[in-house]
Design an enzyme around this catalytic site. Structure first.
Site, short mmCIF file in Angstrom:
data_model
loop_
_atom_site.label_atom_id
_atom_site.label_comp_id
_atom_site.label_asym_id
_atom_site.label_seq_id
_atom_site.Cartn_x
_atom_site.Cartn_y
_atom_site.Cartn_z
CE LYS A 185 59.49 88.02 45.43
NZ LYS A 185 60.28 88.66 46.44
CG ASP A 231 43.17 82.75 52.33
OD1 ASP A 231 42.23 82.06 52.77
OD2 ASP A 231 43.70 83.66 52.99
P1 IMP Z 1 43.99 85.10 48.10
O1 IMP Z 1 43.96 86.26 47.16
O2 IMP Z 1 43.33 85.45 49.43
O3 IMP Z 1 43.43 83.83 47.54
O4 IMP Z 1 45.49 84.89 48.54
C1 IMP Z 1 46.38 84.19 47.84
C2 IMP Z 1 47.76 84.73 48.08
O5 IMP Z 1 47.98 85.02 49.48
C3 IMP Z 1 48.77 83.68 47.74
O6 IMP Z 1 49.19 83.81 46.40
C4 IMP Z 1 49.88 83.88 48.75
O7 IMP Z 1 50.81 84.81 48.25
C5 IMP Z 1 49.19 84.49 49.96
N1 IMP Z 1 48.89 83.48 51.01
C6 IMP Z 1 47.68 83.01 51.37
N2 IMP Z 1 47.77 82.13 52.38
C7 IMP Z 1 49.10 82.02 52.66
C8 IMP Z 1 49.85 81.23 53.63
O8 IMP Z 1 49.33 80.46 54.44
N3 IMP Z 1 51.19 81.39 53.60
C9 IMP Z 1 51.84 82.22 52.74
N4 IMP Z 1 51.17 82.97 51.83
C10 IMP Z 1 49.82 82.88 51.79
#
Ligand code: IMP
Ligand code: MG
Length: 192
Positions: free
Chosen positions: A54, A114
């Site tokens: 979302k 991230d």
């Molecule tokens: P990744 O798979 O580690 O790249 O994470 C990405 C997902 O983690 C994003 O789509 C967000 O839903 C969540 N996410 C990563 N960092 C944050 C943050 O600082 N605040 C809120 N959600 C985050």
């Protein structure tokens, strides 16, 4: 807006914010710039902008409103397990696209990247459907713990490795509806 004005307007939500790191004006200005680049690159291509629910809610809506060419929008929804242990997390598709994307130009829109695990999983799934092109647009980039290198064609802001909320990003499903991006106070993050 000053802190006391924010608390007046957003009440208990603003009181949980330790620091605003990107203001509403900064976000809107950058979204407009990205929209201009996308417009220039996709004119005549009839692209589908694919967002991940979302978190992408406000970014997607502000972005498409600034793109004055025909575009379609579609959404995916995912859930991610064990977000604490970054490298051990799994992604599960909760909602797939409504539209077939074979031979279409696809621009994938994410709120934040991230580790890159979520994005990598989703891009792989889309690539298998053989789109004509597949590029990525991310508003917030957190490069510090990236595990998978993914080319980001459009990027809004680089963020430090801190948990942020606002403009779509949540903490336990709250704070998405703040129009800026901020850090939560430590005591709020620590509540179970
Ligand atoms: P990744 O798979 O580690 O790249 O994470 C990405 C997902 O983690 C994003 O789509 C967000 O839903 C969540 N996410 C990563 N960092 C944050 C943050 O600082 N605040 C809120 N959600 C985050
Ligand atoms: Mg997300």
């Amino acid at each position: 807006m000053k802190t006391n004005e924010l608390v007046n307007k957003y009440g208990e939500m603003a009181a949980d914010i330790g620091e605003i790191i990107i203001s509403e004006d900064q976000i809107q200005k950058r979204v407009k710039e990205i929209a201009e680049q996308i417009t220039a690159d996709y004119t005549g291509k009839d692209p589908i902008l694919v967002g991940v629910l979302k978190g992408v809610l406000f970014f997607m809506s502000d972005l498409v409103l600034q793109i004055p060419i025909p575009v379609e929008v579609d959404f995916l929804a995912v859930s991610r397990y064990s977000s604490e242990a970054r490298s051990k997390s799994f992604v599960r598709l909760l909602k797939d696209l409504d539209t077939p994307i074979t031979n279409r130009h696809i621009l994938f829109i994410e709120d934040v990247v991230d580790t890159g695990l979520t994005l990598n999983y989703l891009l792989k799934s889309l690539r298998e459907r053989e789109p004509a092109s597949l590029e990525v647009c991310v508003l917030f980039n957190k490069p510090k713990y990236r595990l998978i290198d993914i080319p980001l064609k459009y990027k809004g802001f680089d963020l430090p490795d801190r948990f942020v909320v606002g403009y779509g990003l949540d903490h336990k499903e709250k704070y998405r509806n703040l129009p800026f991006v901020g850090l939560l106070k430590a005591e709020v993050l620590q509540t179970p």
